[in-house]
Write an enzyme that holds these catalytic residues in place. Sequence first.
Site, PDB file in Angstrom:
ATOM      1  N   THR A 197       0.876  -1.170   0.000  1.00  0.00           N
ATOM      2  CA  THR A 197       0.000   0.000   0.000  1.00  0.00           C
ATOM      3  C   THR A 197       0.913   1.219   0.000  1.00  0.00           C
ATOM      4  OG1 THR A 197      -1.769  -1.134   1.177  1.00  0.00           O
ATOM      5  CG2 THR A 197      -1.786   1.266   1.238  1.00  0.00           C
ATOM      6  N   LYS A 249      -7.150   1.560  -3.308  1.00  0.00           N
ATOM      7  CA  LYS A 249      -6.810   1.151  -1.933  1.00  0.00           C
ATOM      8  C   LYS A 249      -6.978   2.324  -0.964  1.00  0.00           C
ATOM      9  CE  LYS A 249      -5.459  -1.404   1.475  1.00  0.00           C
ATOM     10  NZ  LYS A 249      -4.190  -2.125   1.563  1.00  0.00           N
ATOM     11  N   LYS A 257       0.048   5.359   8.433  1.00  0.00           N
ATOM     12  CA  LYS A 257       0.774   5.544   7.174  1.00  0.00           C
ATOM     13  C   LYS A 257      -0.199   5.620   6.005  1.00  0.00           C
ATOM     14  CE  LYS A 257       2.005   2.153   4.854  1.00  0.00           C
ATOM     15  NZ  LYS A 257       1.514   1.380   3.665  1.00  0.00           N
TER      16      LYS A 257
END
Length: 292
Positions: A97, A172, A240
């Site tokens: 990701t 995502k 993150k």
Amino acid sequence: MTTAAFIGLGNMGYPMAGHLARAGLEVTVYNRTRDKADRWVEEFGGRAALTPALAARDAEFVFVCVGNDRDLRQVTLEDNGAVHTLARDAVLVDHTTASATMAETLDAACREKGACFMDAPVSGGQQGAENGQLSIMCGAEPVTFERLSPVLAHYGKTVVHMGAVGQGQLTKMANQICVASVIEGVAEALSFARDAGLDAEKAARVIGAGAGGSWQLINRHATMLADQYDHGFAVDWMRKDLDICLAEATRLGTSLPATALINEFYKEVQSMGGGRWDTSSLLRRLRRHRDD
């Protein structure tokens, strides 16, 4: 026999690489911690390489699943990175990701080598990786997607071509926006149920069977009510991911007020020492505020 390299044997990468080996691919693995790579070879066969570049040499497909943009750049573009030894017409598949900008950078680097690139972040967590039930969001040229989709099906329940390079990562980001909002909603619902004197376990089960149901409610309510968070997807990783979402939203001019607020909630969890706790630990934050 199809040759593949898998770089990054964390909670997700370890079982994903295992599915490829069980499907009959000849897999070479690399992991920064060598003993984990050796343990994978002992369990699944194949071989371990000393560097990402050595793992990728002569592989038809090179899969990467690491932590963030910095880690991704290190194992692909920097010294001994996988891109340097990509064979012509090989495909680099990134399951990290990461940012859409990093996807574009890797695509350009692969093109210079005569190779192809796909950004393919996944959702479903460690359980989904172990069971081969991941949702995979792919950004690539159509011909590259068609070539890879049968391979990704070894650990993907849903494998969808979202469009050009970068579109997988953008999808995502939308996924993480949904996940964060749902987890906060579940945490608030369970906290409310307890304060209202309800049997919170029973309430979660009946809500989960109706319109209020979600993967997070069904799969996390029991551990949340037991105040158990030493498992699952770490708060540090969600922070993150949400930082990536918010940076991209700023670039697009898109308002994400709830996401920004929940990101602050996760900062509080980190300050409580919960950086490695599961993301469902938002309930612990709520209960702490109630008790203060």
